[in-house]
Design a protein around this motif. Sequence first.
Motif, short mmCIF file in Angstrom:
data_model
loop_
_atom_site.label_atom_id
_atom_site.label_comp_id
_atom_site.label_asym_id
_atom_site.label_seq_id
_atom_site.Cartn_x
_atom_site.Cartn_y
_atom_site.Cartn_z
N VAL A 282 23.97 19.68 35.89
CA VAL A 282 24.99 19.88 34.86
C VAL A 282 24.49 19.38 33.51
O VAL A 282 24.77 19.99 32.48
N GLU B 83 30.68 23.07 41.32
CA GLU B 83 30.21 21.69 41.20
C GLU B 83 30.09 21.04 42.58
O GLU B 83 30.96 21.22 43.43
N GLN C 126 22.96 22.09 31.39
CA GLN C 126 23.73 23.31 31.24
C GLN C 126 23.45 24.00 29.90
O GLN C 126 23.29 25.22 29.85
N MET D 149 25.58 15.06 38.79
CA MET D 149 26.40 16.20 39.17
C MET D 149 25.55 17.47 39.06
O MET D 149 24.74 17.62 38.15
N TYR D 150 25.79 18.37 39.99
CA TYR D 150 25.07 19.63 40.05
C TYR D 150 26.04 20.78 40.22
O TYR D 150 27.18 20.59 40.63
N VAL D 151 25.56 21.96 39.92
CA VAL D 151 26.29 23.18 40.20
C VAL D 151 25.45 23.95 41.21
O VAL D 151 24.22 24.06 41.05
#
Length: 139
Positions: A14, A32, A17, A1-3
């Motif tokens: 993520v 996201e 973070q 998962m990425y932002v």
Amino acid sequence: MYVYSAKTNMFYPVEMQDEYEQAKSWPADGKEVDEDVFNEYTSQPPSGKMRIADSDSLPTWGDVPEPTKTQLIQQAENQRDALLTEANNVTADWRTELALGIISDDDKAFLVLWMQYIKAVKAVDTSTAPAITWPKKPE
């Protein structure tokens, strides 16, 4: 998962973070996105496109803007510098031979041609970019 941050036009994992927050660089505007979005927008863009943020602050492909006049002039100046560097590299040994008085007549003739070329390259008015016709290199 990425932002994805529209403000920085960058992706942030993520899982990192905490590290970003410690460095005070976690994006406040991050949204996201899944692995597919990350992979699509970190790959080679389609021709003439670049990654930008859309109206929903998500990544999309947008047109690469035309270069400004200032950028075109800078590109022309960079081209001129590259041509002069190449010409100086070609003529370096001949110049030394000329200074030592050991240059052959054929090499002296080539040196003259290259020096005329250097003079012509230096005379190019880069403010007319992109409408520049560069001098032809001696053969």
